[in-house]
Motif scaffolding. Structure first.
Motif, PDB file in Angstrom:
ATOM      1  N   TRP A 280       0.800  -1.218   0.000  1.00 50.57           N
ATOM      2  CA  TRP A 280       0.000   0.000   0.000  1.00 50.57           C
ATOM      3  C   TRP A 280       0.842   1.282   0.000  1.00 50.57           C
ATOM      4  O   TRP A 280       0.319   2.371   0.212  1.00 50.57           O
ATOM      5  CB  TRP A 280      -0.984   0.028   1.168  1.00 50.57           C
ATOM      6  CG  TRP A 280      -1.916  -1.135   1.171  1.00 50.57           C
ATOM      7  CD1 TRP A 280      -1.962  -2.153   2.092  1.00 50.57           C
ATOM      8  CD2 TRP A 280      -2.928  -1.441   0.209  1.00 50.57           C
ATOM      9  NE1 TRP A 280      -2.938  -3.068   1.760  1.00 50.57           N
ATOM     10  CE2 TRP A 280      -3.555  -2.656   0.607  1.00 50.57           C
ATOM     11  CE3 TRP A 280      -3.381  -0.806  -0.952  1.00 50.57           C
ATOM     12  CZ2 TRP A 280      -4.592  -3.237  -0.116  1.00 50.57           C
ATOM     13  CZ3 TRP A 280      -4.419  -1.387  -1.671  1.00 50.57           C
ATOM     14  CH2 TRP A 280      -5.012  -2.586  -1.253  1.00 50.57           C
TER      15      TRP A 280
ATOM     16  N   ARG B 277       0.718  -1.884  -8.871  1.00 51.39           N
ATOM     17  CA  ARG B 277      -0.648  -2.275  -9.175  1.00 51.39           C
ATOM     18  C   ARG B 277      -1.101  -1.688 -10.513  1.00 51.39           C
ATOM     19  O   ARG B 277      -1.790  -2.354 -11.295  1.00 51.39           O
ATOM     20  CB  ARG B 277      -1.580  -1.801  -8.056  1.00 51.39           C
ATOM     21  CG  ARG B 277      -1.423  -2.591  -6.762  1.00 51.39           C
ATOM     22  CD  ARG B 277      -2.130  -1.884  -5.596  1.00 51.39           C
ATOM     23  NE  ARG B 277      -2.106  -2.744  -4.429  1.00 51.39           N
ATOM     24  CZ  ARG B 277      -3.028  -3.663  -4.147  1.00 51.39           C
ATOM     25  NH1 ARG B 277      -4.078  -3.805  -4.938  1.00 51.39           N
ATOM     26  NH2 ARG B 277      -2.931  -4.431  -3.086  1.00 51.39           N
TER      27      ARG B 277
ATOM     28  N   GLU C 175     -10.254  -6.316  -8.420  1.00 54.05           N
ATOM     29  CA  GLU C 175      -9.617  -6.260  -7.107  1.00 54.05           C
ATOM     30  C   GLU C 175     -10.617  -6.799  -6.095  1.00 54.05           C
ATOM     31  O   GLU C 175     -11.747  -6.321  -6.022  1.00 54.05           O
ATOM     32  CB  GLU C 175      -9.217  -4.832  -6.740  1.00 54.05           C
ATOM     33  CG  GLU C 175      -8.540  -4.740  -5.368  1.00 54.05           C
ATOM     34  CD  GLU C 175      -8.045  -3.346  -5.030  1.00 54.05           C
ATOM     35  OE1 GLU C 175      -8.279  -2.898  -3.893  1.00 54.05           O
ATOM     36  OE2 GLU C 175      -7.429  -2.695  -5.906  1.00 54.05           O
TER      37      GLU C 175
ATOM     38  N   GLY D  32      -7.813  -6.543  -1.482  1.00 51.67           N
ATOM     39  CA  GLY D  32      -6.776  -5.871  -2.244  1.00 51.67           C
ATOM     40  C   GLY D  32      -5.988  -6.759  -3.180  1.00 51.67           C
ATOM     41  O   GLY D  32      -5.080  -6.282  -3.873  1.00 51.67           O
TER      42      GLY D  32
ATOM     43  N   THR E 286      -1.644  -9.256  -2.331  1.00 49.50           N
ATOM     44  CA  THR E 286      -1.168  -8.097  -1.596  1.00 49.50           C
ATOM     45  C   THR E 286      -0.432  -8.504  -0.333  1.00 49.50           C
ATOM     46  O   THR E 286      -0.792  -9.477   0.322  1.00 49.50           O
ATOM     47  CB  THR E 286      -2.350  -7.151  -1.243  1.00 49.50           C
ATOM     48  OG1 THR E 286      -1.831  -5.934  -0.723  1.00 49.50           O
ATOM     49  CG2 THR E 286      -3.279  -7.779  -0.222  1.00 49.50           C
TER      50      THR E 286
ATOM     51  N   LEU F 229      -5.687   1.764   4.451  1.00 52.76           N
ATOM     52  CA  LEU F 229      -6.703   1.407   3.466  1.00 52.76           C
ATOM     53  C   LEU F 229      -7.592   2.600   3.130  1.00 52.76           C
ATOM     54  O   LEU F 229      -7.935   2.831   1.961  1.00 52.76           O
ATOM     55  CB  LEU F 229      -7.548   0.248   3.983  1.00 52.76           C
ATOM     56  CG  LEU F 229      -6.848  -1.115   4.079  1.00 52.76           C
ATOM     57  CD1 LEU F 229      -7.785  -2.149   4.689  1.00 52.76           C
ATOM     58  CD2 LEU F 229      -6.362  -1.577   2.712  1.00 52.76           C
TER      59      LEU F 229
ATOM     60  N   ARG G 266      -9.752   2.472  -0.124  1.00 52.04           N
ATOM     61  CA  ARG G 266     -10.423   1.195   0.129  1.00 52.04           C
ATOM     62  C   ARG G 266     -11.307   1.300   1.355  1.00 52.04           C
ATOM     63  O   ARG G 266     -11.165   2.228   2.156  1.00 52.04           O
ATOM     64  CB  ARG G 266      -9.404   0.070   0.334  1.00 52.04           C
ATOM     65  CG  ARG G 266      -8.918  -0.581  -0.946  1.00 52.04           C
ATOM     66  CD  ARG G 266      -7.967   0.299  -1.714  1.00 52.04           C
ATOM     67  NE  ARG G 266      -7.520  -0.327  -2.959  1.00 52.04           N
ATOM     68  CZ  ARG G 266      -6.689   0.265  -3.794  1.00 52.04           C
ATOM     69  NH1 ARG G 266      -6.223   1.494  -3.553  1.00 52.04           N
ATOM     70  NH2 ARG G 266      -6.325  -0.351  -4.911  1.00 52.04           N
TER      71      ARG G 266
END
Length: 390
Positions: A22, A30, A46, A50, A113, A154, A159
């Motif tokens: 992340w 990504r 996705e 993730g 991930t 996130l 997310r």
């Protein structure tokens, strides 16, 4: 494709890679994955945790054959651990299309991930959450070195933390999973073979030892008056080496955090992370129990545990026959954990291909695989996928 990734997260001082989950580097990786999938007309998704999936065909109609690996790295890691499996997956798909092969089952490419667990301390985070091995409440509360929780991170990346957890819809798409990975050892080099197959993954885990003391001045505090947590920590490190030898296992203390971290102060807290692995679960557990008892008043907590993974024998032998060319590919055990192991433990038929590492060095900038061996791995993977997708 490896060259396209070579600059992302690379430390020019060491030539090692820092690709935390992340992070900005991870987000670039990504984007690269999505771009490669789009160029091939694949449907990229996705999932709730993730993990990325690029599909040739519709897995909601029939569970598919999936290959792939991860793009994150340990800190100061090498260029092949993870990315080789993802790049090889796209290259193998290209070979199949050049053969005019039409798969009888959907074919997917996965990018999991946070496989390494470098940022939040729990390896294979994406596959553990996907399969329900890791509770969402625990995952969201994990804290990185900057004090940010996974939930915080996130949210910052757009997310929804509340969505993470076991994902039965995605799991239902997985009929078979095959992960290609650079070998993390010298097994294939010693056998003079470019490609091998995994037989089993050793049981392994991570434990945190917190040694508490009293912070004090380094110059004015008499030795007799000190409560220095560095001393029991040092004894634990030495004991870990001796215990590992006695239990036919390996034990490593590779991460230490000292607080307050002043050169002129006795520490108040030393936190250390023990990684322990071995062929037999009882030996690994006995090793950790011995160290815990010897650590006295230290607080010990288990951060992750993966039992032994014996890959599906029929699938393993099928891979060995197809990937080996004129003779069956050698079958090797490994002490390294992988997403394939998490999926296998959750009941997804899974297997692994290894590509020769001439030095055996991994989790280091010195990690390497020769171009010819990488190409042999791609061909082997393509042959395996063609066989499984008939």
């Amino acid at each position: 494709m490896l060259e396209e990734l070579a600059h992302i997260g690379r430390d020019p001082a060491t030539n090692g890679y820092v690709r935390d989950a992340w992070s900005d580097c991870d987000l670039l990786l990504r984007e690269w994955f999505a771009g490669e999938a789009a160029r091939r007309g694949l449907d990229t998704r996705e999932d709730r945790n993730g993990n990325l999936w690029a599909w040739w065909g519709d897995p909601s109609a029939t569970p598919g054959v999936v290959t792939g690996s991860h793009l994150d790295s340990v800190r100061q890691g090498g260029a092949f651990d993870g990315p080789l499996g993802v790049v090889s997956a796209f290259a193998a798909l290209d070979i199949l299309r050049n053969r005019d092969f039409v798969p009888g089952r959907p074919l997917g490419i996965a990018c999991f991930t946070d496989e390494e667990g470098a940022r939040f301390g729990v390896p294979c985070m994406g596959s553990r959450l996907l399969t329900g091995v890791l509770a969402p409440s625990r995952a969201l509360g994990l804290v990185d070195d900057e004090g940010d929780t996974l939930a915080d991170v996130l949210v910052r990346t757009g997310r929804e933390p509340g969505r993470i957890g076991r994902d039965d819809e995605t799991l239902g798409h997985l009929g078979t999973f095959v992960e290609l990975h650079v070998e993390q050892g010298r097994g294939l080099a010693d056998l003079d073979r470019p490609v091998g197959v995994a037989g089993a993954i050793w049981p392994h885990g991570r434990w945190r030892f917190d040694f508490h003391g009293q912070a004090n001045h380094a110059g004015t505090t008499r030795l007799a008056d000190r409560d220095d947590p560095m001393l029991p920590f040092a004894r634990m490190v030495l004991a870990a080496r001796e215990a590992a030898a006695g239990h036919d296992a390996v034990a490593t203390v590779g991460k230490v955090r000292v607080s307050p971290g002043n050169a002129n102060a006795v520490p108040g807290l030393v936190s250390a992370w023990l990684d322990a692995r071995g062929p037999d679960e009882r030996d690994v557990r006995a090793l950790v129990a011995e160290l815990t008892e010897g650590a006295g008043r230290a607080q010990v907590s288990e951060e992750s545990w993966t039992p032994v993974v014996d890959f599906d024998v029929a699938l393993r032998d099928r891979l060995a026959a197809v990937a080996g060319g004129d003779s069956a590919a050698p079958v090797l055990p490994t002490g390294a954990g992988h997403d394939a192991g998490i999926l296998a433990s959750a009941g997804v038929p899974s297997a692994m291909l290894f590509v020769r590492n001439p030095t055996g060095v991994s989790h280091s900038p010195a990690e390497h695989a020769e171009q010819a061996d990488c190409e042999a791995g791609v061909v082997a993977l393509a042959n395996v996928l063609e066989d499984l997708c008939r």
